[in-house]
Design a protein around this motif. Structure first.
Motif, PDB file in Angstrom:
ATOM      1  N   LEU A  29       0.834  -1.208   0.000  1.00 29.43           N
ATOM      2  CA  LEU A  29       0.000   0.000   0.000  1.00 29.43           C
ATOM      3  C   LEU A  29       0.863   1.251   0.000  1.00 29.43           C
ATOM      4  CD1 LEU A  29      -2.844  -0.936   2.523  1.00 29.43           C
ATOM      5  CD2 LEU A  29      -2.825  -1.150   0.025  1.00 29.43           C
ATOM      6  N   ASP A  30       0.468   2.206  -0.841  1.00 31.35           N
ATOM      7  CA  ASP A  30       1.136   3.515  -0.867  1.00 31.35           C
ATOM      8  C   ASP A  30       0.786   4.251   0.432  1.00 31.35           C
ATOM      9  OD1 ASP A  30       2.046   5.683  -3.399  1.00 31.35           O
ATOM     10  OD2 ASP A  30       1.419   6.473  -1.447  1.00 31.35           O
ATOM     11  N   ILE A  31       1.777   4.879   1.050  1.00 29.07           N
ATOM     12  CA  ILE A  31       1.503   5.558   2.335  1.00 29.07           C
ATOM     13  C   ILE A  31       0.494   6.696   2.190  1.00 29.07           C
ATOM     14  CG2 ILE A  31       3.393   5.146   3.970  1.00 29.07           C
ATOM     15  CD1 ILE A  31       4.854   7.510   2.716  1.00 29.07           C
ATOM     16  N   THR A  32       0.374   7.258   1.011  1.00 24.55           N
ATOM     17  CA  THR A  32      -0.557   8.398   0.881  1.00 24.55           C
ATOM     18  C   THR A  32      -2.013   7.968   0.727  1.00 24.55           C
ATOM     19  OG1 THR A  32      -0.192   8.489  -1.498  1.00 24.55           O
ATOM     20  CG2 THR A  32       1.148   9.956  -0.147  1.00 24.55           C
ATOM     21  N   ASN A  86       4.646   7.096 -13.388  1.00 26.58           N
ATOM     22  CA  ASN A  86       5.329   8.372 -13.623  1.00 26.58           C
ATOM     23  C   ASN A  86       6.807   8.110 -13.917  1.00 26.58           C
ATOM     24  OD1 ASN A  86       2.907   9.673 -12.881  1.00 26.58           O
ATOM     25  ND2 ASN A  86       3.473   9.604 -10.721  1.00 26.58           N
ATOM     26  N   GLY A  92       6.292  13.681 -12.558  1.00 26.24           N
ATOM     27  CA  GLY A  92       5.798  13.455 -11.202  1.00 26.24           C
ATOM     28  C   GLY A  92       6.474  12.319 -10.459  1.00 26.24           C
ATOM     29  N   GLN A  93       7.536  11.730 -11.035  1.00 25.21           N
ATOM     30  CA  GLN A  93       8.219  10.651 -10.310  1.00 25.21           C
ATOM     31  C   GLN A  93       9.024  11.229  -9.151  1.00 25.21           C
ATOM     32  OE1 GLN A  93      10.922   8.171 -12.640  1.00 25.21           O
ATOM     33  NE2 GLN A  93      10.989   6.602 -11.021  1.00 25.21           N
ATOM     34  N   THR A  94       8.799  10.696  -7.967  1.00 23.32           N
ATOM     35  CA  THR A  94       9.524  11.165  -6.780  1.00 23.32           C
ATOM     36  C   THR A  94      10.380  10.063  -6.166  1.00 23.32           C
ATOM     37  OG1 THR A  94       7.638  10.637  -5.353  1.00 23.32           O
ATOM     38  CG2 THR A  94       7.770  12.901  -6.196  1.00 23.32           C
ATOM     39  N   VAL A  95      10.031   8.802  -6.431  1.00 20.30           N
ATOM     40  CA  VAL A  95      10.848   7.681  -5.958  1.00 20.30           C
ATOM     41  C   VAL A  95      11.420   7.004  -7.201  1.00 20.30           C
ATOM     42  CG1 VAL A  95      10.879   5.478  -4.737  1.00 20.30           C
ATOM     43  CG2 VAL A  95       9.456   7.351  -3.870  1.00 20.30           C
ATOM     44  N   HIS A  99       7.808   1.882 -10.368  1.00 21.94           N
ATOM     45  CA  HIS A  99       6.602   1.428  -9.671  1.00 21.94           C
ATOM     46  C   HIS A  99       5.367   1.806 -10.470  1.00 21.94           C
ATOM     47  CE1 HIS A  99       7.724   5.442  -8.265  1.00 21.94           C
ATOM     48  NE2 HIS A  99       6.432   5.692  -8.202  1.00 21.94           N
ATOM     49  N   HIS A 101       1.364   2.620 -10.013  1.00 19.80           N
ATOM     50  CA  HIS A 101       0.314   2.964  -9.048  1.00 19.80           C
ATOM     51  C   HIS A 101      -0.996   2.296  -9.466  1.00 19.80           C
ATOM     52  CE1 HIS A 101       2.273   6.584  -7.131  1.00 19.80           C
ATOM     53  NE2 HIS A 101       2.939   6.588  -8.260  1.00 19.80           N
TER      54      HIS A 101
HETATM   55  P1  5GP Z   1       5.847   8.703  -7.641  1.00 18.38           P
HETATM   56  O1  5GP Z   1       5.530  10.119  -7.276  1.00 18.38           O
HETATM   57  O2  5GP Z   1       7.346   8.464  -7.715  1.00 18.38           O
HETATM   58  O3  5GP Z   1       5.123   8.211  -8.867  1.00 18.38           O
HETATM   59  O4  5GP Z   1       5.266   7.823  -6.471  1.00 18.38           O
HETATM   60  C1  5GP Z   1       5.981   7.520  -5.317  1.00 18.38           C
HETATM   61  C2  5GP Z   1       4.978   7.036  -4.321  1.00 18.38           C
HETATM   62  O5  5GP Z   1       5.667   6.406  -3.277  1.00 18.38           O
HETATM   63  C3  5GP Z   1       4.142   8.168  -3.690  1.00 18.38           C
HETATM   64  O6  5GP Z   1       2.766   7.969  -3.989  1.00 18.38           O
HETATM   65  C4  5GP Z   1       4.444   8.046  -2.198  1.00 18.38           C
HETATM   66  O7  5GP Z   1       3.298   8.236  -1.399  1.00 18.38           O
HETATM   67  C5  5GP Z   1       4.969   6.630  -2.076  1.00 18.38           C
HETATM   68  N1  5GP Z   1       5.928   6.447  -1.001  1.00 18.38           N
HETATM   69  C6  5GP Z   1       7.020   7.212  -0.740  1.00 18.38           C
HETATM   70  N2  5GP Z   1       7.683   6.727   0.334  1.00 18.38           N
HETATM   71  C7  5GP Z   1       7.008   5.622   0.737  1.00 18.38           C
HETATM   72  C8  5GP Z   1       7.210   4.686   1.804  1.00 18.38           C
HETATM   73  O8  5GP Z   1       8.148   4.754   2.594  1.00 18.38           O
HETATM   74  N3  5GP Z   1       6.304   3.686   1.912  1.00 18.38           N
HETATM   75  C9  5GP Z   1       5.237   3.570   1.071  1.00 18.38           C
HETATM   76  N4  5GP Z   1       4.404   2.547   1.275  1.00 18.38           N
HETATM   77  N5  5GP Z   1       5.013   4.427   0.056  1.00 18.38           N
HETATM   78  C10 5GP Z   1       5.889   5.445  -0.110  1.00 18.38           C
END
Ligand code: 5GP
Ligand code: ZN
Length: 138
Positions: A29-32, A86, A92-95, A99, A101
């Motif tokens: 599960l995504d934390i958000t 992303n 919008g990629q932050t990690v 991955h 979604h």
């Molecule tokens: P992006 O913005 O790269 O497409 O999505 C990265 C996602 O990783 C974001 O939706 C964010 O909430 C999720 N995320 C970041 N850090 C963590 C974490 O430590 N654990 C989990 N479960 N999700 C994370």
């Protein structure tokens, strides 16, 4: 890879709410929780994003996508789902561990709007662009 938050989740060094795991992929599960059940599906091999994926990693990830999506849909009783990916900061990629979604949808008003510009298509330009892209497919 060191300093990669998702590699640390795979190793179990950072806790996660896991929904699926096998030798090649993991889903958690995504934390958000953009909507209830928002899940991330990731390859276990560290790769930056889809633009860097080998065919083998792509097969590993995308072959699992329907079954994980169906599980999320069933468990949350969602009406539908956005499957989003992303690539790079501008998108919008932050990690920076690839991955996908899975965002279950429950109503028109759950805060997600994906819109596309609508205008009269220039079919000649589209044909030229398609042919330009086609030449880059290797
Ligand atoms: P992006 O913005 O790269 O497409 O999505 C990265 C996602 O990783 C974001 O939706 C964010 O909430 C999720 N995320 C970041 N850090 C963590 C974490 O430590 N654990 C989990 N479960 N999700 C994370
Ligand atoms: Zn990683």
């Amino acid at each position: 890879m060191e300093n990669c938050i998702f590699c640390q989740i795979i190793k179990g060094d950072i806790p996660s709410a896991k929904v699926y795991e096998d030798d090649e992929v993991m889903a958690f599960l995504d934390i958000t929780q953009t909507t209830t059940g928002h899940t991330l599906l990731i390859p276990k091999k560290h790769v930056r994003n889809v633009l860097d994926m080998t065919d083998d990693i792509a097969k590993e990830v995308f072959a699992r996508l329907p079954k994980v999506a169906r599980a999320v849909q069933k468990a949350t009783d969602a009406c539908g789902m956005n499957i989003i990916n992303n690539n790079e900061t501008i998108a919008g990629q932050t990690v920076f561990h690839a991955h996908i979604h899975l965002v279950p949808r429950f109503s028109d008003e759950d805060g997600i709007a994906i819109t596309y510009t609508t205008h009269e298509p220039d079919f000649q330009a589209l044909t030229q662009l398609a042919s330009h892209i086609a030449k880059e497919v290797v």
